[in-house]
Design an enzyme around this catalytic site. Structure first.
Site, PDB file in Angstrom:
ATOM      1  N   PHE A 152      35.333 -11.835  19.551  1.00 18.76           N
ATOM      2  CA  PHE A 152      34.425 -10.871  19.482  1.00 18.76           C
ATOM      3  C   PHE A 152      32.950 -11.027  19.187  1.00 18.76           C
ATOM      4  CE2 PHE A 152      33.348  -6.736  18.588  1.00 18.76           C
ATOM      5  CZ  PHE A 152      34.090  -6.110  19.578  1.00 18.76           C
ATOM      6  N   ASP A 229      38.849 -12.203  10.324  1.00 20.28           N
ATOM      7  CA  ASP A 229      38.666 -11.214  11.839  1.00 20.28           C
ATOM      8  C   ASP A 229      39.605 -10.417  11.545  1.00 20.28           C
ATOM      9  OD1 ASP A 229      37.731  -9.177  13.335  1.00 20.28           O
ATOM     10  OD2 ASP A 229      36.447 -10.025  13.849  1.00 20.28           O
ATOM     11  N   TYR A 254      39.673   1.798  12.605  1.00 20.90           N
ATOM     12  CA  TYR A 254      39.916   2.746  12.910  1.00 20.90           C
ATOM     13  C   TYR A 254      40.874   1.945  13.989  1.00 20.90           C
ATOM     14  CZ  TYR A 254      35.995   0.586  15.046  1.00 20.90           C
ATOM     15  OH  TYR A 254      34.604  -0.658  15.276  1.00 20.90           O
ATOM     16  N   LYS A 255      42.072   1.062  14.185  1.00 24.14           N
ATOM     17  CA  LYS A 255      42.284   1.047  15.113  1.00 24.14           C
ATOM     18  C   LYS A 255      43.884   1.175  14.477  1.00 24.14           C
ATOM     19  CE  LYS A 255      39.169  -2.907  16.832  1.00 24.14           C
ATOM     20  NZ  LYS A 255      38.777  -2.380  17.497  1.00 24.14           N
ATOM     21  N   ARG A 403      43.589  -3.349  28.708  1.00 19.51           N
ATOM     22  CA  ARG A 403      44.775  -4.060  27.790  1.00 19.51           C
ATOM     23  C   ARG A 403      45.570  -3.004  27.878  1.00 19.51           C
ATOM     24  NH1 ARG A 403      40.916  -5.348  22.516  1.00 19.51           N
ATOM     25  NH2 ARG A 403      40.133  -3.133  23.092  1.00 19.51           N
TER      26      ARG A 403
END
Length: 433
Positions: A152, A229, A254-255, A403
């Site tokens: 990322f 991560d 927050y996912k 996605r």
């Protein structure tokens, strides 16, 4: 039969076949929902079957999870009773320990870790910086950080800055954007100069699920520390951080943990490393006696030393309700549904999207796949924009990836079908423009 009639007949046959397939897929989706042991959890999320949202299919739970009804109630109650009623007394009564209370709950339900090693802290970027800097400083004389080219952007940018600060070299692993980093690649990259290896448990682009225990062993054999991560796996993929010997980890909330936009990230520091590591952003909340206000920084004995400033209390409230749901059903059940949803999405893609030139850019082996599926097509950026207008919400990742993010507690099989069918329709409509 004239050419015109032949073409009309072929079109009618294709339409009939597509309708039959659609009916079959929809029937399969509804049957899977009827048999789903986690189906009832879906009703605990706001915006689903409550008349407050026009969204047809939400396929972005791997980027921003839906709010829980309990989380909304918790925040509203806190504003009135906690903040409004207790005022500054709340710090002594609960708030000061909340980052560690939630951290321990997260360790129990999601991370596979003992208490006293996880905490809720800053943003993902800041926590990555703190733990990566602490790691390289704990390996003096070593000059390299290993990271992959498809990690990322934040991860790559953070270690680039640290390398320049500390006079280190980045050693890049060339990652397959439709797969991920393998143990064999790590073994080739690490050596006596490796201070730190920073990789993602689940690749943000392809959904590739890395072999954490094998890669961690390889890095340790080279004398390096490893920082994982967990942003795209926390709350979706079971972990055993203690058993795997993981040194350090960071993940966002927050996912799949539904903490809300910008909710603070969590950090994990293995117990035996806590005294060894010196975190680089020394703040008043990380000292042994917070209210002594002494002249020098005296770090707390445990994981508190990795906290810097005043915790974002409001931002960490909502995630507690998703953590509680995961504790209720078990992370293994969450993973089982995640695998079933992604298998269904791939099957739909093969049937509905591949005839339009779409390819699956995620591992087909569920043992090597996280909680989302990426499908590639040159038109996916335009497809995503059109779908958003139609209240179907995936996300786009450059260059050609759409996605399909499937959050097991809130996503149904029928919602998955409707989303993939909408992708097909959007591709067809764009082709005819």
């Amino acid at each position: 039969m004239t050419d015109h009639h032949a073409a009309a007949t072929a079109d009618a046959a294709a339409t009939a076949a597509a309708t039959a397939n659609a009916a079959g897929h929809l029937s399969a989706a509804r049957a899977a929902d009827a048999a789903d042991p986690l189906a009832a959890f879906r009703t605990r999320f706001a915006g689903i079957d409550d008349g407050t949202s026009d969204v047809v299919a939400y396929l972005d739970g791997n980027s921003l999870g839906r709010p829980t009804r309990a989380g909304i109630d918790r925040i509203q109650r806190f504003l009135v009773e906690g903040w409004g009623g207790r005022l500054i007394r709340g710090w002594d009564e609960q708030w000061m320990e909340l980052p560690f209370t939630i951290g321990d709950s997260l360790a129990d339900t999601v991370l596979g870790a003992a208490h006293g090693q996880a905490f809720i802290g800053d943003s993902t970027t800041v926590l990555l910086y703190k733990l990566a800097r602490a790691a390289v400083d704990a390996r003096p004389g070593r000059s390299e950080i290993v990271i992959d080219t498809d990690n990322f952007p934040t991860d790559r940018y953070v270690v680039d800055g640290i390398a320049r600060e500390r006079g280190l070299t980045l050693r890049w692993i060339e990652a397959d954007t439709e797969a991920g980093v393998t143990p064999e690649q790590v073994a080739e990259a690490v050596g006596p100069q490796t201070a730190l290896v920073l990789l993602s448990h689940v690749s943000y682009r392809s959904g590739f699920l890395a072999d954490v225990p094998a890669i961690t062993r390889i890095a340790h054999d080279a004398g390096a520390l490893v920082l994982w991560d967990l942003c795209h796996s926390a709350g979706s993929v079971p972990m055993k951080l203690d058993a795997w010997g993981v040194d350090l980890a960071v993940g966002c909330t927050y996912k799949y943990l539904n903490g809300g936009p910008g909710s603070p990230a969590f950090g994990y520091v293995r117990a035996d490393l806590q005294q060894e590591l010196t975190q680089p952003i020394q703040g008043w909340m990380g000292v042994a006696d917070v209210f002594r206000m002494g002249p020098e920084f005296e770090p707390a004995a445990g994981v508190r030393r990795f906290v810097s400033g005043t915790p974002a209390i409001v931002g960490m409230l909502a995630m507690q309700d998703t953590i509680a749901m995961i504790a209720e059903c078990g992370i293994e059940a969450v993973r089982a549904k995640s695998v079933a949803l992604t298998e269904f999405a791939i099957s739909l893609s093969d049937d509905l999207l591949s005839p339009l030139g779409v390819t699956v850019a995620s591992p087909r082996d569920p043992e090597r796949r996280g909680g989302h599926v990426t499908v590639n097509h040159p038109a996916m950026q335009d497809v995503t924009a059109l779908l958003w207008e139609r209240d179907v919400i995936p996300d786009f990742r450059d260059p050609n990836g759409l996605r399909i993010g499937l959050s097991p507690l809130s996503t149904s099989f029928e919602e998955t079908y409707r989303g993939v069918a909408a992708i097909r329709d959007a591709l067809r409509d764009l082709a005819h423009d």
